[in-house]
Design a protein around this motif. Sequence first.
Motif, short mmCIF file in Angstrom:
data_model
loop_
_atom_site.label_atom_id
_atom_site.label_comp_id
_atom_site.label_asym_id
_atom_site.label_seq_id
_atom_site.Cartn_x
_atom_site.Cartn_y
_atom_site.Cartn_z
N GLY A 118 0.22 0.76 -2.91
CA GLY A 118 -1.01 0.26 -3.51
C GLY A 118 -0.88 -1.17 -4.01
O GLY A 118 -1.77 -2.00 -3.81
N LEU A 119 0.24 -1.46 -4.68
CA LEU A 119 0.47 -2.81 -5.19
C LEU A 119 0.49 -3.83 -4.06
O LEU A 119 -0.13 -4.90 -4.14
N ILE A 120 1.18 -3.49 -2.97
CA ILE A 120 1.31 -4.43 -1.85
C ILE A 120 -0.02 -4.62 -1.14
O ILE A 120 -0.43 -5.76 -0.85
N THR A 121 -0.74 -3.52 -0.85
CA THR A 121 -1.97 -3.68 -0.07
C THR A 121 -3.02 -4.46 -0.85
O THR A 121 -3.72 -5.31 -0.29
N ALA A 153 1.79 -11.31 5.93
CA ALA A 153 1.98 -10.28 6.96
C ALA A 153 3.39 -9.72 6.93
O ALA A 153 3.59 -8.51 7.08
N ALA A 154 4.38 -10.59 6.73
CA ALA A 154 5.78 -10.12 6.70
C ALA A 154 6.03 -9.20 5.52
O ALA A 154 6.73 -8.18 5.65
N ILE A 155 5.47 -9.51 4.36
CA ILE A 155 5.65 -8.67 3.18
C ILE A 155 5.02 -7.29 3.38
O ILE A 155 5.62 -6.26 3.06
N VAL A 156 3.81 -7.26 3.93
CA VAL A 156 3.14 -5.98 4.14
C VAL A 156 3.89 -5.14 5.16
O VAL A 156 4.05 -3.92 4.99
N LEU A 157 4.38 -5.76 6.23
CA LEU A 157 5.12 -5.02 7.25
C LEU A 157 6.43 -4.47 6.67
O LEU A 157 6.80 -3.31 6.93
N ALA A 158 7.13 -5.28 5.88
CA ALA A 158 8.37 -4.81 5.26
C ALA A 158 8.09 -3.63 4.32
O ALA A 158 8.85 -2.65 4.29
N ALA A 159 6.99 -3.70 3.57
CA ALA A 159 6.62 -2.59 2.69
C ALA A 159 6.33 -1.33 3.49
O ALA A 159 6.71 -0.22 3.09
N ALA A 160 5.64 -1.48 4.62
CA ALA A 160 5.34 -0.31 5.46
C ALA A 160 6.62 0.37 5.92
O ALA A 160 6.72 1.61 5.91
N LEU A 161 7.61 -0.41 6.32
CA LEU A 161 8.87 0.16 6.79
C LEU A 161 9.62 0.85 5.65
O LEU A 161 10.16 1.96 5.81
N LEU A 162 9.67 0.21 4.48
CA LEU A 162 10.35 0.81 3.33
C LEU A 162 9.69 2.12 2.90
O LEU A 162 10.36 3.11 2.60
N ILE A 163 8.37 2.12 2.86
CA ILE A 163 7.64 3.31 2.42
C ILE A 163 7.78 4.43 3.44
O ILE A 163 7.89 5.61 3.07
N SER A 216 -3.11 0.88 -12.43
CA SER A 216 -2.24 -0.25 -12.78
C SER A 216 -1.80 -0.99 -11.52
O SER A 216 -1.75 -2.23 -11.49
N SER A 217 -1.49 -0.24 -10.47
CA SER A 217 -1.13 -0.87 -9.20
C SER A 217 -2.30 -1.70 -8.67
O SER A 217 -2.11 -2.81 -8.16
N GLN A 218 -3.51 -1.13 -8.78
CA GLN A 218 -4.70 -1.87 -8.32
C GLN A 218 -4.87 -3.17 -9.10
O GLN A 218 -5.03 -4.25 -8.51
#
Length: 478
Positions: free
Chosen positions: A295-298, A457-467, A422-424
Amino acid sequence: MALDTTSPAAKSPADTGPSTPAGTPGLSVRDKLVLFVLCAAQFMVALDFSVLNVALPVLGADLGMGDAALQWAVTAFALPSGGFLLLSGRLGDLYGRRRLFLAGLGLFAAASVLATFAWDPASFLTARALQGIGAAAIVPTGMALLTTTFPEGPQRDRALALSGTLMSLGFTVGMVLGGILTDTLGWRSTMGLLGVFALIVLPLAPVLLTESQSPERPRLDIPGAITVTGGLLALIYALTTAAEHGFGTLDVQLTLAAGVLLLAAFLRIESRTEQPLVSLPMLRRPSVAWGNLGGLITFSMMTTIVFVLTLYLQDTLGLSPFQTGIVFGVQGISAAVAGSLVPRFVGRLGARRVLVAGLAGQAVFTAALLLTGTGTLGVVLATAVASLACFFHMGAIIAYGITVTSGVPNEEQGLATGLVTSSQQLGLTVGIPLLGVLATTADDLTAGYRTVVALDAAIVLAAALLIAVGLRRKSSVG
């Protein structure tokens, strides 16, 4: 203790994977009215985050506020609205969510009227701070009322989908309405609009909402409340100030350090107290920890894209504010479509898979903004690509809300939804200071825009992989 996966209450799309909503009963008329009240309140708060932005220069000239003071028109709302979220969620758990929701709604309505008729900077900033306190009470208690009103499963998924859609739409619609209202009726109409929303919802809420609170009345964790609220206030102040002045100023550095130290102290206090404000075992749930990261990342990364895309469309591609509003209007339509479709995907695939897919899709189409070019074709492509990114962004919003609140006991829903909101709120606050400043301070706006888009884009993609990896672990309690 592991969740009992044979219990209906323990099953959730986040934990059990694919399921089917077939045969789910529809919502009654009363349920629909309850959903309207709760979602309208969430939409109103999201609208407040952006409706005033376009009006700031006109507002400053009218009230005699200099450029430095104008930042506080936004910060005065952001500080309390984000800083008091966790405390408000827990107070609602302990003393009644309906009671706190109504109090917050009444305060927000009164503050909006005061802001509409503000006569000097002090009265206006006071009104904005009171709006923020009201919003901090409305958002977590409203979400908790939603999750306790609608049973876990397809009904709650649809309710959270609508709430998440309107939360995201509120931010986008606020940008469009802010310009239209300021040009036609003046800046005061932006605050008046918020007052109208609050006054529509306020008479309905006491009639439709029923009280919801913890059956026990444990002692409030005062040290935890002080440290987490102070830490969030300091962190939000530092990040919002950095958006204007950068991270090199002494006040930003000191408040950022204070925020980190206070939040570290909060975690230490929570690990030792018998009745903590935040249950650390809950924070250790993979669904809660990784879901809130999603949620925080998106939120933070899409907020950044909206900010830099606004600059790019007007300063580089030459669009007017009205034309820019149309571009974001198309994004709003895309978000609404996603809001109606995503619950079906959650029912079939599970919230975890939809969360990861939403983040991955947001990353891919954010990166595609680098290929849109200039001219008329560039505008059309940017509109299409940004709308697709917004579609997947909405999928991530809906899925993370379901992921975090699934399997949480009703008596802790206020805490869970406090974490969600809070994340929002932090997401809406941190993205622009962290990345958007790279575009505004670059010698070449186009080069700065491309840098921000690529990093985003790189941050969101990295978050997707971690999650995707983190949520493979089974959620546990205790």
